[in-house]
Design a protein around this motif. Structure first.
Motif, PDB file in Angstrom:
ATOM      1  N   ALA A   1       0.731  -0.987  -0.218  1.00 33.43           N
ATOM      2  CA  ALA A   1      -0.047   0.057  -0.022  1.00 33.43           C
ATOM      3  C   ALA A   1       0.903   1.393  -0.200  1.00 33.43           C
ATOM      4  N   TYR A   2       0.451   2.221  -0.837  1.00 36.05           N
ATOM      5  CA  TYR A   2       1.154   3.598  -0.345  1.00 36.05           C
ATOM      6  C   TYR A   2       0.112   4.541  -1.370  1.00 36.05           C
ATOM      7  N   ASP A   3       0.069   5.972  -0.736  1.00 37.87           N
ATOM      8  CA  ASP A   3      -0.549   7.002  -1.287  1.00 37.87           C
ATOM      9  C   ASP A   3      -2.052   6.393  -1.634  1.00 37.87           C
ATOM     10  N   GLY A   4      -2.748   5.726  -0.670  1.00 43.65           N
ATOM     11  CA  GLY A   4      -3.948   5.317  -0.618  1.00 43.65           C
ATOM     12  C   GLY A   4      -4.336   4.192  -1.677  1.00 43.65           C
ATOM     13  N   LYS A   5      -3.429   3.850  -2.387  1.00 45.62           N
ATOM     14  CA  LYS A   5      -3.564   2.774  -3.335  1.00 45.62           C
ATOM     15  C   LYS A   5      -4.197   1.426  -2.821  1.00 45.62           C
ATOM     16  N   GLY A   6      -3.923   1.012  -1.788  1.00 47.95           N
ATOM     17  CA  GLY A   6      -4.419  -0.125  -1.208  1.00 47.95           C
ATOM     18  C   GLY A   6      -5.741   0.033  -0.128  1.00 47.95           C
ATOM     19  N   ASN A   7      -6.380   1.251  -0.365  1.00 47.28           N
ATOM     20  CA  ASN A   7      -7.689   1.437   0.537  1.00 47.28           C
ATOM     21  C   ASN A   7      -8.817   1.568  -0.500  1.00 47.28           C
ATOM     22  N   ALA A   8      -9.856   0.913   0.300  1.00 46.71           N
ATOM     23  CA  ALA A   8     -11.190   1.119  -0.747  1.00 46.71           C
ATOM     24  C   ALA A   8     -12.301   1.469   0.768  1.00 46.71           C
ATOM     25  N   VAL A   9     -13.075   2.363   0.267  1.00 47.44           N
ATOM     26  CA  VAL A   9     -14.366   2.971   1.276  1.00 47.44           C
ATOM     27  C   VAL A   9     -15.495   2.112   0.805  1.00 47.44           C
ATOM     28  N   ALA A  10     -16.188   1.366   1.659  1.00 48.48           N
ATOM     29  CA  ALA A  10     -17.599   1.224   1.244  1.00 48.48           C
ATOM     30  C   ALA A  10     -18.613   2.045   2.163  1.00 48.48           C
ATOM     31  N   LYS A  11     -19.338   2.694   1.465  1.00 43.69           N
ATOM     32  CA  LYS A  11     -20.471   3.627   2.034  1.00 43.69           C
ATOM     33  C   LYS A  11     -21.671   2.838   2.505  1.00 43.69           C
ATOM     34  N   THR A  12     -21.933   1.769   1.806  1.00 39.73           N
ATOM     35  CA  THR A  12     -23.195   1.052   2.260  1.00 39.73           C
ATOM     36  C   THR A  12     -22.880  -0.222   2.080  1.00 39.73           C
ATOM     37  N   SER A  13     -23.686  -1.343   2.437  1.00 39.45           N
ATOM     38  CA  SER A  13     -23.326  -2.901   2.213  1.00 39.45           C
ATOM     39  C   SER A  13     -23.110  -3.134   0.608  1.00 39.45           C
ATOM     40  N   GLY A  14     -24.133  -2.194  -0.196  1.00 43.39           N
ATOM     41  CA  GLY A  14     -23.809  -2.493  -1.379  1.00 43.39           C
ATOM     42  C   GLY A  14     -22.794  -2.088  -2.248  1.00 43.39           C
ATOM     43  N   ASP A  15     -21.651  -1.419  -1.567  1.00 43.68           N
ATOM     44  CA  ASP A  15     -20.506  -1.183  -2.100  1.00 43.68           C
ATOM     45  C   ASP A  15     -19.432  -2.261  -1.882  1.00 43.68           C
ATOM     46  N   LEU A  16     -19.643  -3.186  -0.859  1.00 46.41           N
ATOM     47  CA  LEU A  16     -18.725  -4.204  -0.320  1.00 46.41           C
ATOM     48  C   LEU A  16     -17.957  -4.706  -1.598  1.00 46.41           C
ATOM     49  N   SER A  17     -18.889  -5.585  -2.286  1.00 43.81           N
ATOM     50  CA  SER A  17     -18.224  -6.369  -3.132  1.00 43.81           C
ATOM     51  C   SER A  17     -17.319  -5.653  -4.354  1.00 43.81           C
ATOM     52  N   ASP A  18     -17.716  -4.353  -4.558  1.00 43.91           N
ATOM     53  CA  ASP A  18     -16.738  -3.478  -5.568  1.00 43.91           C
ATOM     54  C   ASP A  18     -15.623  -3.191  -4.860  1.00 43.91           C
ATOM     55  N   ALA A  19     -15.746  -2.776  -3.646  1.00 38.01           N
ATOM     56  CA  ALA A  19     -14.614  -2.403  -2.983  1.00 38.01           C
ATOM     57  C   ALA A  19     -13.371  -3.352  -2.796  1.00 38.01           C
ATOM     58  N   VAL A  20     -13.890  -4.648  -2.495  1.00 34.61           N
ATOM     59  CA  VAL A  20     -13.275  -5.786  -2.356  1.00 34.61           C
ATOM     60  C   VAL A  20     -12.547  -5.922  -3.993  1.00 34.61           C
ATOM     61  N   ALA A  21     -13.399  -5.997  -4.957  1.00 38.34           N
ATOM     62  CA  ALA A  21     -12.755  -6.209  -6.300  1.00 38.34           C
ATOM     63  C   ALA A  21     -11.848  -5.092  -6.686  1.00 38.34           C
TER      64      ALA A  21
ATOM     65  N   THR B   1       3.557  17.516  13.318  1.00 38.85           N
ATOM     66  CA  THR B   1       3.071  18.331  12.032  1.00 38.85           C
ATOM     67  C   THR B   1       1.642  17.957  11.944  1.00 38.85           C
ATOM     68  N   GLU B   2       0.806  18.911  11.320  1.00 38.80           N
ATOM     69  CA  GLU B   2      -0.398  18.569  10.891  1.00 38.80           C
ATOM     70  C   GLU B   2      -0.218  18.416   9.242  1.00 38.80           C
ATOM     71  N   THR B   3      -0.964  17.064   9.000  1.00 37.50           N
ATOM     72  CA  THR B   3      -0.930  16.680   7.468  1.00 37.50           C
ATOM     73  C   THR B   3      -2.394  16.834   6.906  1.00 37.50           C
ATOM     74  N   VAL B   4      -2.255  17.282   5.565  1.00 37.21           N
ATOM     75  CA  VAL B   4      -3.592  17.341   5.013  1.00 37.21           C
ATOM     76  C   VAL B   4      -3.395  16.696   3.699  1.00 37.21           C
ATOM     77  N   HIS B   5      -4.194  15.554   3.590  1.00 35.31           N
ATOM     78  CA  HIS B   5      -4.250  14.704   2.400  1.00 35.31           C
ATOM     79  C   HIS B   5      -5.518  14.860   1.320  1.00 35.31           C
ATOM     80  N   ALA B   6      -4.904  14.979  -0.011  1.00 35.43           N
ATOM     81  CA  ALA B   6      -5.935  15.248  -1.058  1.00 35.43           C
ATOM     82  C   ALA B   6      -5.909  13.854  -1.790  1.00 35.43           C
ATOM     83  N   ASN B   7      -6.995  13.400  -2.134  1.00 35.85           N
ATOM     84  CA  ASN B   7      -7.179  12.010  -2.665  1.00 35.85           C
ATOM     85  C   ASN B   7      -6.073  10.723  -2.215  1.00 35.85           C
ATOM     86  N   ASN B   8      -6.166  10.842  -0.714  1.00 35.75           N
ATOM     87  CA  ASN B   8      -5.251   9.933   0.141  1.00 35.75           C
ATOM     88  C   ASN B   8      -3.768  10.120  -0.272  1.00 35.75           C
TER      89      ASN B   8
END
Ligand code: ATP
Ligand code: MG
Ligand code: MG
Length: 368
Positions: A131-151, A190-197
């Protein structure tokens, strides 16, 4: 940047890098090869006095072989193998008593559904490795998003785990250097602010109450103290509305959120990395200016036009007091690729921020 710090210290840096010419062209010696290939790593490192890494996605079995051959690897292969697996990292820090959010491994759909029922939504699903720069992260907002996030993350076979969503008010980072004898020294918070992970801007010192800074520093030092080996560690944390500090993750190397130390601290993260891994006394981590902001300069596309836009930013930095350009000399721009950064110092963080805005206004061609 490590090579730039190595030169006046009389340290001959020998760099293993897959690109030709290596971005670290200033290195005294460059070997073309892969840090994920056992034979490349062994052939490269067997004659080195000390071996360290600037990326954690490395063949740690090869590093273990080197240790067994008597080569000094810092931080140790054990530390690197814990950190490169983000789930193993969380387990390690949970055992060490470092404050963390809830997390759980998931091996199939039923387990994911059970974790989603427990943690709720939004649910953060992460790859354990690479993982780096959020490339290994996926957010599911509802249970309908879970399988897409895993894919999106390549499926369960890649090794996934979940984190309960942390409703942070800000993200903080502390660079911590650790000596061979186990001494740990922290840089300011330090305070860090991320944009698009991706880390966009860091501001130091963070605008937080002294009690929060103290708690973040204690947590960062405790996390690093629980690991083996010498070197620099970038500790990423969440600051919650109720005042709590939770660890996000640790990078076992110089880190974006420590770039400001080059101009702003008595001894920068690169020099202190070298001091730590060489077994030399650690340097002073205090700030020598009142405030510093760092802005990452990312490619916004490919080709000459993208390059020109970034050159304009670098050129604008030369016009503003306290602004320092760092151009990495990478051959080509790509969307989201880190091509350089700016560090702007001032009497206090507010002045540094205003100066950064001045740089960006000049670069955009608007009247300043
Ligand atoms: P890096 O480039 O720092 O190595 P990474 O790919 O390892 O990043 P993380 O640090 O895990 O990714 O996450 C990237 C960003 O996503 C964090 O900085 C934070 O903004 C957000 N984030 C991560 N975990 C959570 C969480 N559990 N809840 C809310 N936001 C999160
Ligand atoms: Mg990471
Ligand atoms: Mg991170």
């Amino acid at each position: 940047m490590l090579a730039i710090a190595a030169s006046p210290m009389g340290v001959q840096l020998h760099c293993l890098d897959p690109s030709d010419p290596a971005p670290a062209a200033v290195a005294s010696k460059h070997t073309l090869g892969s840090y994920q290939n056992r034979d490349d790593v062994i052939a490269f490192a067997k004659d080195c006095d000390v071996v360290t890494v600037e990326i954690e996605h490395i063949d740690t079995k090869a590093l273990k072989e080197l240790e067994d051959m008597g080569i000094d690897v810092q931080p140790t292969s054990r530390t690197l193998s814990i950190i490169q697996d983000k789930y193993a990292q969380k387990e390690h820090f949970a055992k060490a008593g470092v404050p963390l959010g809830d997390f759980k491994s998931v091996a199939d759909e039923a387990e994911l559904q059970a974790v989603a029922d427990d943690f709720g939504f939004p649910l953060m699903i992460k790859s354990r490795r690479m993982a780096y720069d959020g490339k290994g992260n996926a957010v599911a907002k509802t249970s309908g998003d879970l399988s897409d996030a895993v894919a999106k993350l390549g499926g369960y076979d890649k090794g996934l785990y979940c984190e309960k969503w942390v409703p942070f008010v800000r993200e903080l980072a502390v660079m911590v250097v650790r000596s061979k004898s186990g001494e740990v020294r922290a840089y300011p918070v330090t305070e860090t602010v991320h944009a698009n992970n991706i880390c966009d801007v860091t501001t130091t010192p963070a605008n937080i109450p002294a009690s929060v800074a103290k708690e973040a520093t204690i947590a960062a030092k405790a996390a690093v103290a629980s690991l083996e080996g010498a070197g620099m560690f970038g500790v990423e944390m969440f600051h919650l509305e109720d005042g709590r500090i939770l660890l996000n993750e640790i990078a076992p190397r110089p880190h974006n959120s420590g770039h400001y130390t080059i101009e702003a601290c008595a001894c920068c993260q690169y020099q202190n990395t070298l001091r730590a891994i060489m077994g030399w006394p650690l340097g002073d981590t205090d700030m020598r200016v009142g405030g510093a902001v760092m802005k990452n300069i990312l490619g916004d596309g490919e080709g000459d036009a993208a390059m020109r836009r970034m050159h304009d930013v670098m050129g604008a930095a030369l016009k503003v007091p306290g602004a320092n350009m760092h151009w990495y000399g990478k051959e080509a721009s790509k969307a989201g690729r880190k091509m350089g950064h700016l560090t702007v110092t001032g009497k206090h963080p507010t002045e540094a921020t205003a100066r950064l805005e001045q740089v960006l206004t000049i670069a955009s061609g608007e009247p300043d």
